[in-house]
Motif scaffolding. Structure first.
Motif, PDB file in Angstrom:
ATOM      1  N   ILE A 169     -33.853 114.707  31.904  1.00 55.25           N
ATOM      2  CA  ILE A 169     -32.537 115.538  31.886  1.00 55.25           C
ATOM      3  C   ILE A 169     -32.849 116.955  31.535  1.00 55.25           C
ATOM      4  CG2 ILE A 169     -30.147 115.478  30.862  1.00 55.25           C
ATOM      5  CD1 ILE A 169     -30.539 112.732  30.017  1.00 55.25           C
ATOM      6  N   SER A 170     -31.927 117.698  32.089  1.00 50.51           N
ATOM      7  CA  SER A 170     -32.261 119.064  31.959  1.00 50.51           C
ATOM      8  C   SER A 170     -30.753 119.761  32.097  1.00 50.51           C
ATOM      9  CB  SER A 170     -33.154 120.009  32.767  1.00 50.51           C
ATOM     10  OG  SER A 170     -32.528 119.902  34.153  1.00 50.51           O
ATOM     11  N   GLY A 171     -30.716 120.969  31.813  1.00 46.63           N
ATOM     12  CA  GLY A 171     -29.524 121.903  31.851  1.00 46.63           C
ATOM     13  C   GLY A 171     -28.540 121.465  30.691  1.00 46.63           C
ATOM     14  N   PHE A 172     -29.071 121.312  29.267  1.00 47.16           N
ATOM     15  CA  PHE A 172     -28.322 121.345  28.311  1.00 47.16           C
ATOM     16  C   PHE A 172     -27.261 122.474  28.026  1.00 47.16           C
ATOM     17  CE2 PHE A 172     -31.872 118.462  27.816  1.00 47.16           C
ATOM     18  CZ  PHE A 172     -31.324 117.150  27.538  1.00 47.16           C
ATOM     19  N   GLU A 173     -26.366 122.475  27.531  1.00 52.40           N
ATOM     20  CA  GLU A 173     -25.383 123.451  27.184  1.00 52.40           C
ATOM     21  C   GLU A 173     -25.486 123.801  25.663  1.00 52.40           C
ATOM     22  OE1 GLU A 173     -20.798 124.640  27.032  1.00 52.40           O
ATOM     23  OE2 GLU A 173     -21.661 123.816  28.959  1.00 52.40           O
ATOM     24  N   VAL A 174     -26.013 124.962  25.282  1.00 50.34           N
ATOM     25  CA  VAL A 174     -26.280 125.613  23.994  1.00 50.34           C
ATOM     26  C   VAL A 174     -25.609 126.739  23.857  1.00 50.34           C
ATOM     27  CG1 VAL A 174     -27.902 126.177  22.223  1.00 50.34           C
ATOM     28  CG2 VAL A 174     -28.483 124.211  23.781  1.00 50.34           C
ATOM     29  N   LYS A 175     -24.467 126.858  22.789  1.00 52.87           N
ATOM     30  CA  LYS A 175     -23.702 128.105  22.696  1.00 52.87           C
ATOM     31  C   LYS A 175     -23.086 128.562  23.940  1.00 52.87           C
ATOM     32  CE  LYS A 175     -26.334 129.097  18.325  1.00 52.87           C
ATOM     33  NZ  LYS A 175     -27.182 130.242  17.686  1.00 52.87           N
ATOM     34  N   GLY A 176     -22.651 127.708  24.725  1.00 45.08           N
ATOM     35  CA  GLY A 176     -21.966 128.139  26.202  1.00 45.08           C
ATOM     36  C   GLY A 176     -22.733 128.340  27.132  1.00 45.08           C
ATOM     37  N   GLU A 177     -24.295 128.385  26.955  1.00 46.53           N
ATOM     38  CA  GLU A 177     -25.103 128.679  28.329  1.00 46.53           C
ATOM     39  C   GLU A 177     -25.858 127.336  28.507  1.00 46.53           C
ATOM     40  OE1 GLU A 177     -27.178 132.190  27.536  1.00 46.53           O
ATOM     41  OE2 GLU A 177     -25.628 133.224  26.953  1.00 46.53           O
ATOM     42  N   LYS A 178     -26.202 127.158  29.731  1.00 43.42           N
ATOM     43  CA  LYS A 178     -27.042 126.246  30.112  1.00 43.42           C
ATOM     44  C   LYS A 178     -28.689 126.297  29.964  1.00 43.42           C
ATOM     45  CE  LYS A 178     -25.966 123.382  33.679  1.00 43.42           C
ATOM     46  NZ  LYS A 178     -25.554 122.284  33.080  1.00 43.42           N
ATOM     47  N   LEU A 179     -29.341 125.710  29.387  1.00 43.81           N
ATOM     48  CA  LEU A 179     -30.809 125.945  29.285  1.00 43.81           C
ATOM     49  C   LEU A 179     -31.244 125.772  30.602  1.00 43.81           C
ATOM     50  CD1 LEU A 179     -31.506 124.566  25.991  1.00 43.81           C
ATOM     51  CD2 LEU A 179     -30.817 126.830  26.473  1.00 43.81           C
ATOM     52  N   TYR A 180     -32.048 126.729  31.318  1.00 42.75           N
ATOM     53  CA  TYR A 180     -32.552 126.496  32.655  1.00 42.75           C
ATOM     54  C   TYR A 180     -33.758 125.711  32.449  1.00 42.75           C
ATOM     55  CZ  TYR A 180     -34.924 127.056  37.264  1.00 42.75           C
ATOM     56  OH  TYR A 180     -35.663 126.638  38.321  1.00 42.75           O
ATOM     57  N   SER A 181     -34.217 124.719  33.430  1.00 46.25           N
ATOM     58  CA  SER A 181     -35.550 124.036  33.636  1.00 46.25           C
ATOM     59  C   SER A 181     -35.483 123.800  34.994  1.00 46.25           C
ATOM     60  CB  SER A 181     -35.761 122.948  32.712  1.00 46.25           C
ATOM     61  OG  SER A 181     -37.294 122.439  33.244  1.00 46.25           O
ATOM     62  N   ARG A 182     -36.722 124.024  35.881  1.00 46.54           N
ATOM     63  CA  ARG A 182     -37.057 123.416  36.842  1.00 46.54           C
ATOM     64  C   ARG A 182     -37.259 121.841  37.040  1.00 46.54           C
ATOM     65  NH1 ARG A 182     -42.129 122.585  39.526  1.00 46.54           N
ATOM     66  NH2 ARG A 182     -43.686 122.716  38.239  1.00 46.54           N
ATOM     67  N   PHE A 183     -37.357 121.295  36.143  1.00 41.32           N
ATOM     68  CA  PHE A 183     -37.569 119.889  35.985  1.00 41.32           C
ATOM     69  C   PHE A 183     -36.199 119.169  35.402  1.00 41.32           C
ATOM     70  CE2 PHE A 183     -41.515 121.989  34.859  1.00 41.32           C
ATOM     71  CZ  PHE A 183     -42.597 121.350  35.893  1.00 41.32           C
ATOM     72  N   GLY A 184     -36.001 117.891  35.970  1.00 37.28           N
ATOM     73  CA  GLY A 184     -35.068 117.099  35.547  1.00 37.28           C
ATOM     74  C   GLY A 184     -33.654 117.032  36.106  1.00 37.28           C
ATOM     75  N   PHE A 185     -32.997 115.828  35.922  1.00 37.34           N
ATOM     76  CA  PHE A 185     -31.657 115.885  36.690  1.00 37.34           C
ATOM     77  C   PHE A 185     -30.456 116.536  35.856  1.00 37.34           C
ATOM     78  CE2 PHE A 185     -33.774 111.990  38.192  1.00 37.34           C
ATOM     79  CZ  PHE A 185     -33.108 111.695  39.392  1.00 37.34           C
ATOM     80  N   ASP A 186     -29.869 117.306  36.365  1.00 40.05           N
ATOM     81  CA  ASP A 186     -28.654 118.114  35.692  1.00 40.05           C
ATOM     82  C   ASP A 186     -27.870 117.048  34.842  1.00 40.05           C
ATOM     83  OD1 ASP A 186     -25.734 119.479  35.691  1.00 40.05           O
ATOM     84  OD2 ASP A 186     -27.388 121.132  35.458  1.00 40.05           O
ATOM     85  N   ILE A 187     -27.649 117.685  33.654  1.00 38.18           N
ATOM     86  CA  ILE A 187     -26.907 117.056  32.473  1.00 38.18           C
ATOM     87  C   ILE A 187     -25.585 116.551  32.958  1.00 38.18           C
ATOM     88  CG2 ILE A 187     -25.949 118.948  31.276  1.00 38.18           C
ATOM     89  CD1 ILE A 187     -26.693 117.193  28.931  1.00 38.18           C
ATOM     90  N   ASP A 188     -24.992 117.501  33.829  1.00 40.18           N
ATOM     91  CA  ASP A 188     -23.572 117.115  34.378  1.00 40.18           C
ATOM     92  C   ASP A 188     -23.704 116.134  35.438  1.00 40.18           C
ATOM     93  OD1 ASP A 188     -22.731 119.356  32.492  1.00 40.18           O
ATOM     94  OD2 ASP A 188     -22.891 120.750  34.046  1.00 40.18           O
TER      95      ASP A 188
END
Length: 489
Positions: A167-186
């Motif tokens: 999983i990637s794309g975690f939202e921290v302090k209103g911003e998504k953490l980018y990664s080229r790896f993983g399924f988007d968390i949403d």
């Protein structure tokens, strides 16, 4: 009076003094054993101290057990290719994270199985997937195409594949953490619920866990990611998926240096040198990431953060002790309460104090700038990571007596026919110019330095990797085992 044979650290003033271990100094002190090892195996050699690796495993186990957690530790094999460390991982009661067909194949032959291996490679081939499925090794899936391929292979083999979803794309302090790896968390929960399971598109995939790996070293970001995975895991369990583990990946900070002040002073001095255009700290004014643009300092230090107060166990503890604002419970408590096994895949931190690289001096010369260049029988690929430089002071081991004690500044260069084959970009101040046949030791290189970019250009042999058994007896030649001689089952 002639100076006796001895060793000493370079940059005794204004240096970056590495943390070292007793076993390293024991080797430095024993000229007879060191000379015998170097003569037999050539230069350079990589020495790996197996008892230290075992101790590092034990410390992580103690931390998890102190939190009463179900856990599993996987050594990230990509950090170091030596077979001896894989065998030691299994002997120490931990698993191995594999990232290629050969890593998985070798790890199976060295005693691995579906319970102590995991496949996390960035590119998964049909051959890799088939090997993992046939040995019931969990596969961490990164994207829909990997799901398609894994389903095809499993169906063809008439078997089911154990999988986890990255999983990637975690939202921290209103911003998504980018990664080229993983399924988007949403999208990941809906994707699994819609397409994975009996009578669905991917009916031969058994989803049992979630996986993430974050760039950077923020314990807060890791805490939010872990908390989010606990919530997703519970949601998937309610939908009928037996999610049993959450894997945090690796990237656990470690500390290389004895003194924080030295680290701060080096950074400040380099910034000042780049800003003033008077950089005598590094080879040919290399800013190691800093640069001067329009009279202003730009960029950042492009190296590993070598000093860290919070590291290894304390780094993990900060994450496990993080308190969820909604429930008022720590992440460790939430993991226990929801019956999740926590998994980690450390590489660098499990190899802390485990290895060092030793090379022989073959020449000394002054270049056109009157800089002393000391040529070592090794090349830059044998001590290279993605970092701009390896910022630890080396140790010089003299093999002969001399009355020469004139201080000298040097740069260590390698054997490739490249101008940039400079082993350390930092200038190293020595008590005297090394003699031909002396040795230079770079400590704590086992994690991502020895092998990650090692090549055989010029048809040079790869460095010899030695496993040091480190018994309590006096140091002897027979305590060193050639990793090439370790037999696969």
């Amino acid at each position: 009076m002639k100076e006796k044979n001895k060793y000493y650290k370079g940059n005794q003033k204004k240096g970056l003094t590495p943390i070292t271990s007793h076993w390293m100094h024991e080797i430095f002190n024993d000229q007879e054993v060191l000379r015998g090892v170097m003569e037999k195996y050539g230069s350079p050699i990589n020495v790996h101290h197996l008892p230290t690796f075992n101790d590092n495993c034990a410390r992580y186990k103690d931390l998890f057990e102190s939190h009463d957690l179900k856990y599993q530790i996987f050594y990230a094999r990509k950090a170091n290719k030596s077979k001896g460390l894989v065998k030691q991982a299994f002997a120490s009661g931990i698993g191995v994270d594999t990232a290629s067909f050969k890593e998985l194949e070798q790890s199976l032959a060295l005693g691995g199985n579906g319970k102590n291996l995991v496949l996390t490679s960035a590119i998964k081939t049909e051959e890799q997937i088939a090997l993992a499925i046939n040995n019931e090794v969990p596969i961490i899936l990164d994207n829909e195409d990997e799901c398609v391929l894994t389903e095809q292979v499993a169906k063809k083999m008439g078997l089911r594949a154990k999988v986890g979803f990255r999983i990637s794309g975690f939202e921290v302090k209103g911003e998504k953490l980018y990664s080229r790896f993983g399924f988007d968390i949403d999208q990941v929960t809906n994707f699994i619920a819609s397409y994975v399971g009996d009578t669905k598109t991917f009916e031969n995939l058994d989803v049992t866990g979630l996986h993430f790996h974050l760039d950077g070293y923020s314990t807060y970001q890791r805490s939010i990611a872990l908390l989010t995975c606990i919530k997703i895991g519970n949601d998937l369990k309610r939908k009928g998926y037996p999610i049993t583990f959450i894997d945090m990946g690796g990237g656990i900070l470690m500390n290389y240096l004895e003194d924080e002040r030295q680290w701060i002073d080096f950074n400040n001095s380099l910034q000042k040198a780049v800003t003033t255009g008077n950089n005598t700290i590094t080879f040919n004014n290399n800013g190691l990431g800093y640069r001067l643009e329009d009279g202003k300092l730009r960029g950042k230090l492009n190296t590993y953060p070598y000093f860290n107060k919070v590291n290894k166990n304390s780094f993990l503890k900060e994450i496990l002790d993080y308190v969820d604002a909604d429930s008022g419970l720590s992440l460790a408590t939430l993991l226990r309460k929801n019956h999740f096994e926590i998994r980690i895949e450390p590489g660098r931190s499990l190899l802390d104090q485990v290895g060092m690289t030793i090379a022989k001096v073959v020449y000394r010369k002054q270049d056109a700038k009157k800089q002393w260049l000391v040529g070592l029988e090794m090349n830059m690929s044998q001590m290279m990571s993605s970092s701009a430089d390896f910022l630890l002071d080396p140790y010089i081991i003299h093999t002969s007596e001399t009355s020469d004690k004139e201080n000298v500044d040097v740069f260590f260069t390698g054997a490739y026919c490249l101008e940039r084959d400079v082993l350390l970009k930092r200038k190293i101040s020595l008590n005297r110019l090394p003699a031909i046949g002396d040795y230079v030791a770079f400590v704590n290189t086992a994690g991502y330095m020895m092998h990650f970019f090692e090549t055989e250009a010029h048809l040079f042999d790869l460095s010899t990797n030695l496993m040091h058994t480190g018994t309590d007896e006096k140091l002897s030649f027979f305590q060193f085992i050639d990793d090439n001689k370790i037999v696969l089952e």
